[in-house]
Design an enzyme around this catalytic site. Structure first.
Site, mmCIF file in Angstrom:
data_model
loop_
_atom_site.group_PDB
_atom_site.id
_atom_site.type_symbol
_atom_site.label_atom_id
_atom_site.label_comp_id
_atom_site.label_asym_id
_atom_site.label_seq_id
_atom_site.Cartn_x
_atom_site.Cartn_y
_atom_site.Cartn_z
ATOM 1 N N ASP A 144 -90.836 8.139 70.379
ATOM 2 C CA ASP A 144 -90.847 8.159 72.386
ATOM 3 C C ASP A 144 -90.534 6.953 72.087
ATOM 4 O O ASP A 144 -91.498 6.471 72.766
ATOM 5 C CB ASP A 144 -92.965 8.842 71.336
ATOM 6 N N ASP A 145 -89.834 6.108 71.227
ATOM 7 C CA ASP A 145 -90.168 4.840 71.416
ATOM 8 C C ASP A 145 -88.073 4.733 71.522
ATOM 9 O O ASP A 145 -87.216 3.570 72.060
ATOM 10 C CB ASP A 145 -90.398 3.573 69.421
ATOM 11 N N ASP B 62 -86.603 9.709 56.094
ATOM 12 C CA ASP B 62 -85.393 9.142 56.182
ATOM 13 C C ASP B 62 -84.340 8.855 55.022
ATOM 14 O O ASP B 62 -83.307 9.378 55.648
ATOM 15 C CB ASP B 62 -85.200 8.761 57.382
ATOM 16 N N SER C 112 -93.563 1.195 60.092
ATOM 17 C CA SER C 112 -92.966 -0.599 59.404
ATOM 18 C C SER C 112 -93.363 -1.328 59.524
ATOM 19 O O SER C 112 -92.415 -2.266 59.851
ATOM 20 C CB SER C 112 -91.764 -0.307 59.995
#
Length: 516
Positions: free
Chosen positions: A280-281, A359, A390
């Site tokens: 969403d970013d 990830d 993060s």
């Protein structure tokens, strides 16, 4: 597909006839009026519902029974009407599906006729005089099958001589959903606005927003798009039990749980064969959809690939070639940040999906299995989300400077068969190790170097790689021994307008996981 539709129509027609037959039998087999309460239809001591009495009330009872029967018939007729509507809708869709099937079969034949050129099998060991490569080669091409999921079959052409892949043709009707992973950022609007603005077709590129966190304001923003997007919500919002030292990483655990749930929705609930994941970013480039559409067939065709990414970790302004917006690379580093995978890969990963840090888990040798991804020279996504689990790590130092492509590249009109491993590796190794070997001081001073390169800088250890990377301005971290954007240990980028390969010694064979 045609047989399925044909069977469905015949089944519906049979149900319609059977329904009317049952109704007729029901009406003919009813007991005479006035005896419904005699010995049946009521439990002992129960008040008789109809109050049938022989004599004076018989006329009133007869009228009531007729009215009741009329109401029953009306209900049955309404049911039949709905059934007829369903049959009619399937009948209307049938010729379309037949045409669609014919169209996809025609596309398949066209693709095969344009991509496969055969020579007699009698000369397997011969070498073409103009092109000194063995005639017995290994290539892959795609056969499009007219099934409802539009899945393509990989055909390995071990027994075909002198195969030349001149171009790839994918069905224009392929569906590639976009999965937007959302939580509590109302700025998801920026991401959705660009996706909808650049999306060429809502039918072929449905946008599915999967929201975690239960944030009402963000849900309101997503809901404001109406039927332009599909909004699904992660049902489990509970905290996850973690080790005491991992309490500060609770967000990473929830993200991994959300990814697993959302991808299961795409592949199992919605029964899709591929997906592009966007967070969403992220803001996408104008040719974002064009890029992934063209790379979809490459991903299907090469088993040494496991993803296509829109992201270049070293995609800062000074490190990329602005004149080569269409340049694409293979990379052994999993980039993420706008990436495509196939259902087959999810079937492999889902049973062992990690509880956190998904990830980095993807970058482990056990998951990667020596497979690579496609990535662009210039990123097709940028991130604007400094806020997150993060806490802005890498954002201020690297991510905010990533260049987003603004030039539309018609990828679907180009031939990218050179990205297949067997075509790519030989040319890549030759280009890298034929490049003049220079010292970093020569690059930094630049006085004695002519032209735009390429030039090669050699590293031989973890520490030498990190020192050289920092001085040349590229990211210096390694995951399971793999440098960001690296392919066969080589990191390719621009330095002061010159192409540079930061490369291990010639003869490189594999990554050293101890370098992480």
């Amino acid at each position: 597909m045609v047989r399925k539709k044909d069977s469905l129509i015949l089944c519906s027609a049979f149900l319609f006839v059977a329904w009317n037959a049952l109704l007729l039998l029901y009406l003919l087999g009813r007991p005479p009026i006035g005896h419904l309460g005699d010995g049946g239809g009521h439990e002992p001591g129960e008040t008789e519902e109809w109050g049938f009495i022989r004599g004076k009330g018989s006329r009133n009872n007869l009228a009531g029974e007729v009215i009741r029967l009329a109401q029953e018939v009306e209900i049955q007729l309404e049911t039949q009407k709905q059934l007829l509507k369903q049959i009619e809708s399937h009948r209307a869709a049938w010729p379309k599906q037949k045409d669609f099937g014919k169209r996809e079969i025609a596309i398949t034949k066209h693709a095969i006729s344009k991509t496969v050129h055969l020579s007699p099998k009698s000369s397997k060991k011969n070498v073409d005089s103009k092109n000194p490569t063995p005639k017995h080669t290994h290539q892959y091409f795609t056969s499009v099958t007219p099934d409802s999921k539009r899945q393509s079959n990989l055909i390995k052409t071990d027994e075909i001589d002198n195969i030349k892949i001149s171009n790839f043709v994918s069905s224009p009707d392929v569906i590639i959903p976009i999965l937007v992973i959302a939580c509590d950022r109302v700025t998801v609007k920026r991401s959705l606005d660009r996706l909808i603005q650049y999306r060429p077709s809502q039918e072929h590129y449905p946008i599915i927003v999967s929201q975690d966190c239960g944030h009402a304001e963000t849900a309101g923003v997503i809901g404001s798009y109406g039927n332009q997007v599909t909004h699904i919500k992660q049902p489990d919002l509970s905290d996850i039990r973690v080790r005491p030292e991992h309490r500060k990483f609770q967000g990473y655990y929830k993200i991994a749980r959300h990814y697993r749930w959302a991808l299961n929705q795409i592949f199992k609930t919605f029964s899709q064969s591929t997906v592009i994941i966007v967070e969403d970013d992220l803001e996408v480039a104008p040719d974002f959809f064009e890029y992934f559409h063209a790379m979809y067939i490459i991903l299907q065709s090469d088993p040494t690939l496991w993803c296509v990414s829109a992201w270049n970790d070293n995609g800062r302004e000074a490190l990329v070639d602005p004149s080569k917006a269409g340049l694409l690379h293979r990379t052994d580093f999993f980039p993420g940040l706008g990436w495509m995978l196939l259902k087959e890969l999810w079937d492999e990963l889902e049973p062992k999906w990690p509880s956190a840090f998904w990830d980095d888990w993807m970058r482990l040798p056990e998951q990667r299995k020596d497979r690579s991804c496609i990535r662009p020279e210039i990123s097709r996504t940028i991130t604007f989300g400094r806020k997150g689990v993060s806490l802005g790590q890498f954002f201020d130092q690297y991510l905010r400077y990533i260049r987003l492509n603004t030039e539309f590249v018609p990828f679907t009109k180009q031939d990218f068969s050179h990205l297949l491993k067997e075509s790519y590796d030989g040319k890549f190794i030759k280009e890298v190790y034929n490049a003049p070997l220079v010292k970093i001081e020569e690059l930094q001073q630049g006085g004695g170097l002519r032209g735009t390169g390429p030039y090669r800088v050699k590293y031989s250890s973890r520490d030498s790689f990190k020192v050289l990377a920092r001085n040349l301005g590229v990211m210096d971290d390694l995951k399971s021994g793999v440098p960001r954007t690296g392919y066969r240990g080589v990191v390719s980028f621009l330095h002061r307008g010159r192409r540079v390969f930061l490369a291990p010694p010639e003869g490189w064979t594999q990554y050293d996981v101890s370098w992480s």
